[in-house]
Design a protein around this motif. Structure first.
Motif, mmCIF file in Angstrom:
data_model
loop_
_atom_site.group_PDB
_atom_site.id
_atom_site.type_symbol
_atom_site.label_atom_id
_atom_site.label_comp_id
_atom_site.label_asym_id
_atom_site.label_seq_id
_atom_site.Cartn_x
_atom_site.Cartn_y
_atom_site.Cartn_z
ATOM 1 N N SER A 40 0.775 -1.177 0.029
ATOM 2 C CA SER A 40 0.008 -0.068 0.050
ATOM 3 C C SER A 40 0.940 1.451 0.004
ATOM 4 O O SER A 40 1.783 1.624 0.939
ATOM 5 C CB SER A 40 -1.010 -0.058 1.037
ATOM 6 N N VAL A 41 0.911 2.146 -1.202
ATOM 7 C CA VAL A 41 1.308 3.506 -1.060
ATOM 8 C C VAL A 41 0.509 4.201 -1.804
ATOM 9 O O VAL A 41 0.246 4.064 -2.907
ATOM 10 C CB VAL A 41 2.749 3.156 -2.073
ATOM 11 N N MET A 42 -0.058 5.392 -1.003
ATOM 12 C CA MET A 42 -1.075 6.166 -1.520
ATOM 13 C C MET A 42 -0.560 7.619 -1.421
ATOM 14 O O MET A 42 0.031 8.100 -0.365
ATOM 15 C CB MET A 42 -2.025 5.948 -0.601
ATOM 16 N N PRO A 43 -0.309 8.110 -2.621
ATOM 17 C CA PRO A 43 0.288 9.738 -2.455
ATOM 18 C C PRO A 43 -0.716 10.853 -1.891
ATOM 19 O O PRO A 43 -2.049 10.443 -2.316
ATOM 20 C CB PRO A 43 0.697 10.067 -3.819
ATOM 21 N N GLN A 44 -0.472 11.633 -1.346
ATOM 22 C CA GLN A 44 -1.283 12.807 -1.036
ATOM 23 C C GLN A 44 -1.315 13.878 -2.204
ATOM 24 O O GLN A 44 -0.183 14.283 -2.653
ATOM 25 C CB GLN A 44 -0.992 13.431 0.374
ATOM 26 N N PRO A 45 -2.325 14.230 -2.570
ATOM 27 C CA PRO A 45 -2.418 15.563 -3.475
ATOM 28 C C PRO A 45 -1.672 16.614 -3.184
ATOM 29 O O PRO A 45 -1.423 17.125 -2.121
ATOM 30 C CB PRO A 45 -3.576 15.999 -3.699
ATOM 31 N N VAL A 46 -0.529 17.003 -4.144
ATOM 32 C CA VAL A 46 0.216 18.171 -4.155
ATOM 33 C C VAL A 46 -0.030 19.163 -4.935
ATOM 34 O O VAL A 46 -0.229 18.699 -6.073
ATOM 35 C CB VAL A 46 1.618 17.896 -4.035
ATOM 36 N N PRO A 47 -0.517 20.504 -4.579
ATOM 37 C CA PRO A 47 -0.891 21.358 -5.632
ATOM 38 C C PRO A 47 0.103 21.488 -6.619
ATOM 39 O O PRO A 47 1.145 21.992 -6.183
ATOM 40 C CB PRO A 47 -1.224 22.678 -4.715
ATOM 41 N N GLY A 48 -0.054 21.558 -7.824
ATOM 42 C CA GLY A 48 0.850 21.819 -8.925
ATOM 43 C C GLY A 48 1.407 20.435 -9.396
ATOM 44 O O GLY A 48 2.151 20.839 -10.346
ATOM 45 N N TRP A 49 1.147 19.344 -8.951
ATOM 46 C CA TRP A 49 1.775 18.262 -9.221
ATOM 47 C C TRP A 49 0.868 17.104 -9.519
ATOM 48 O O TRP A 49 -0.145 17.153 -8.725
ATOM 49 C CB TRP A 49 2.888 17.864 -8.203
ATOM 50 N N LYS A 50 1.152 16.399 -10.475
ATOM 51 C CA LYS A 50 0.384 15.152 -10.679
ATOM 52 C C LYS A 50 1.253 13.898 -10.245
ATOM 53 O O LYS A 50 2.518 13.757 -10.659
ATOM 54 C CB LYS A 50 0.176 15.021 -12.241
ATOM 55 N N ALA A 51 0.612 13.010 -9.678
ATOM 56 C CA ALA A 51 1.364 11.755 -9.078
ATOM 57 C C ALA A 51 0.579 10.505 -9.700
ATOM 58 O O ALA A 51 -0.292 10.602 -10.225
ATOM 59 C CB ALA A 51 0.937 11.545 -7.686
ATOM 60 N N VAL A 52 1.841 9.515 -10.253
ATOM 61 C CA VAL A 52 1.300 8.292 -11.076
ATOM 62 C C VAL A 52 2.195 7.302 -10.195
ATOM 63 O O VAL A 52 3.258 7.474 -9.857
ATOM 64 C CB VAL A 52 2.003 8.313 -12.343
ATOM 65 N N VAL A 53 1.311 6.395 -9.711
ATOM 66 C CA VAL A 53 1.874 5.028 -9.000
ATOM 67 C C VAL A 53 2.014 4.016 -10.032
ATOM 68 O O VAL A 53 1.236 3.420 -10.772
ATOM 69 C CB VAL A 53 0.744 4.660 -7.856
ATOM 70 N N THR A 54 3.229 3.205 -9.800
ATOM 71 C CA THR A 54 3.736 1.970 -10.717
ATOM 72 C C THR A 54 3.453 0.591 -9.833
ATOM 73 O O THR A 54 4.150 0.749 -8.973
ATOM 74 C CB THR A 54 4.837 2.280 -11.462
ATOM 75 N N LYS A 55 2.970 -0.061 -10.512
ATOM 76 C CA LYS A 55 2.927 -1.545 -9.731
ATOM 77 C C LYS A 55 3.684 -2.413 -10.468
ATOM 78 O O LYS A 55 3.793 -2.572 -11.760
ATOM 79 C CB LYS A 55 1.524 -2.093 -9.405
ATOM 80 N N SER A 56 4.471 -3.489 -9.844
ATOM 81 C CA SER A 56 5.235 -4.492 -10.494
ATOM 82 C C SER A 56 4.957 -5.899 -9.734
ATOM 83 O O SER A 56 4.237 -5.733 -8.588
ATOM 84 C CB SER A 56 6.489 -4.296 -10.058
ATOM 85 N N ALA A 57 4.968 -6.881 -10.504
ATOM 86 C CA ALA A 57 4.498 -8.301 -9.903
ATOM 87 C C ALA A 57 5.697 -8.782 -8.741
ATOM 88 O O ALA A 57 6.865 -8.410 -8.707
ATOM 89 C CB ALA A 57 4.429 -9.291 -11.003
ATOM 90 N N LEU A 58 5.037 -9.422 -7.637
ATOM 91 C CA LEU A 58 5.746 -10.157 -6.605
ATOM 92 C C LEU A 58 6.212 -11.424 -7.013
ATOM 93 O O LEU A 58 5.582 -12.204 -7.608
ATOM 94 C CB LEU A 58 4.976 -10.059 -5.459
ATOM 95 N N ASP A 59 7.447 -11.799 -6.694
ATOM 96 C CA ASP A 59 7.878 -12.949 -7.131
ATOM 97 C C ASP A 59 7.425 -14.132 -5.924
ATOM 98 O O ASP A 59 7.067 -15.205 -6.443
ATOM 99 C CB ASP A 59 9.509 -13.066 -6.944
ATOM 100 N N LYS A 60 6.972 -13.498 -4.852
ATOM 101 C CA LYS A 60 6.398 -14.254 -3.642
ATOM 102 C C LYS A 60 5.036 -13.490 -3.284
ATOM 103 O O LYS A 60 5.429 -12.300 -2.615
ATOM 104 C CB LYS A 60 7.319 -14.503 -2.718
ATOM 105 N N PRO A 61 4.070 -14.030 -3.442
ATOM 106 C CA PRO A 61 2.896 -13.034 -2.733
ATOM 107 C C PRO A 61 2.748 -12.921 -1.256
ATOM 108 O O PRO A 61 3.570 -13.509 -0.571
ATOM 109 C CB PRO A 61 1.495 -14.107 -2.903
ATOM 110 N N LEU A 62 2.159 -11.699 -1.060
ATOM 111 C CA LEU A 62 2.184 -11.337 0.317
ATOM 112 C C LEU A 62 0.865 -11.415 1.109
ATOM 113 O O LEU A 62 -0.116 -11.628 0.382
ATOM 114 C CB LEU A 62 2.343 -9.985 0.668
ATOM 115 N N GLU A 63 0.713 -11.773 2.241
ATOM 116 C CA GLU A 63 -0.637 -11.744 3.118
ATOM 117 C C GLU A 63 -0.851 -10.516 3.754
ATOM 118 O O GLU A 63 0.076 -9.911 4.632
ATOM 119 C CB GLU A 63 -0.403 -12.857 3.904
#
Length: 265
Positions: A72-95
């Protein structure tokens, strides 16, 4: 002449201290709002100062360690900026909360919609992150800072124990001992400094909400530098004053010898 030597020693010491401490103010760094407890959640802030006099910071990319993935990674809005979150696959799943997680946040990219971080300013980029790993004492990030003149600075060099700080050190988040509340007090609080900034309408492309905290940081460092310089001046003055004392004692010694011979006659 002797006082000018003292001034020269003091000026040299002050210059050396300032040169050595200057890079610490310019790094891209990361700090939590409150404790960042192992196994919990936290709100963290990436602080990005502008190091250039003729260009603005227009982009920041922060990559996350795949060895200690965060679901879980959630950016807080920053005035004047656009945030993009990139995800990648895990080798081992998490619980996580009874659910199987097969991917993690590998990168967050902020891009300026306007002027960005102009010369002489800095900006904070807040993230809510979790769950923090329990098998390490710190998280090391890789940050890439891009300027309006297309210059790119990579803050990706790890700090090696017992060695001098690298030229472009990677931001490091220190983790505290695990707490009973794994949701973490910092992330659970809905009102952070940036929240207050947004609610009052005082937000801008530069950071103003955390001015008092940064002012305390700067004041503490300035007092430390001043203490070192004063100490060097004191030592230098003591040495020079000590050299003058034997010369001052010579007339007295000669006078004493003269009176002694007089009484003998």
């Amino acid at each position: 002449m002797k006082m000018s030597r003292v001034s020269l020693v003091g000026a040299t010491a002050a210059t050396a201290v300032l040169l050595l401490s200057a890079p610490a103010f310019a790094h891209v760094s990361v700090q939590p709002d409150g404790p960042a407890a192992k196994g919990g959640y936290a709100t963290i802030n990436f602080k990005v100062p502008n190091e250039r006099d003729d260009a603005s910071t227009t982009k920041l990319e922060v990559s996350f360690d795949g060895d200690h993935p965060l679901a879980s990674v959630m950016p807080q809005p920053v005035p004047g900026w656009k945030a993009v979150v990139t995800k990648s696959a895990l080798d081992k799943p998490l619980e996580l909360h009874g659910k199987k997680i097969t991917e993690y946040i590998s990168k967050v990219t902020w891009t300026a919609d306007g002027k960005g971080v102009e010369p002489g300013y800095f900006q904070r980029f807040p993230l809510s992150v979790g769950q923090l790993p329990e098998d390490t004492d710190q998280l090391v990030f890789k940050a890439v800072q891009t300027y309006s003149n297309k210059e790119v600075v990579r803050w990706i060099e790890p700090q090696q124990e017992g060695q001098a700080e690298p030229e472009n050190p990677a931001p490091v988040l220190q983790l505290t001992a695990a707490s009973d509340d794994h949701h973490g007090g910092a992330a659970a609080s809905p009102t952070t400094a940036a929240d207050k900034d947004a609610k009052t309408g005082s937000g801008d492309t530069t950071e103003t909400a955390s001015a008092s905290a940064d002012s305390s940081d700067t004041t503490a460092r300035a007092l430390g530098i001043a203490g070192i310089v004063i100490g060097v001046l004191g030592v230098a003055y003591g040495v020079l004053a000590g050299r003058r004392r034997p010369a001052a004692a010579e007339p007295g010694a000669g006078s004493g010898s003269g009176s002694g011979s007089g009484s003998a006659s």
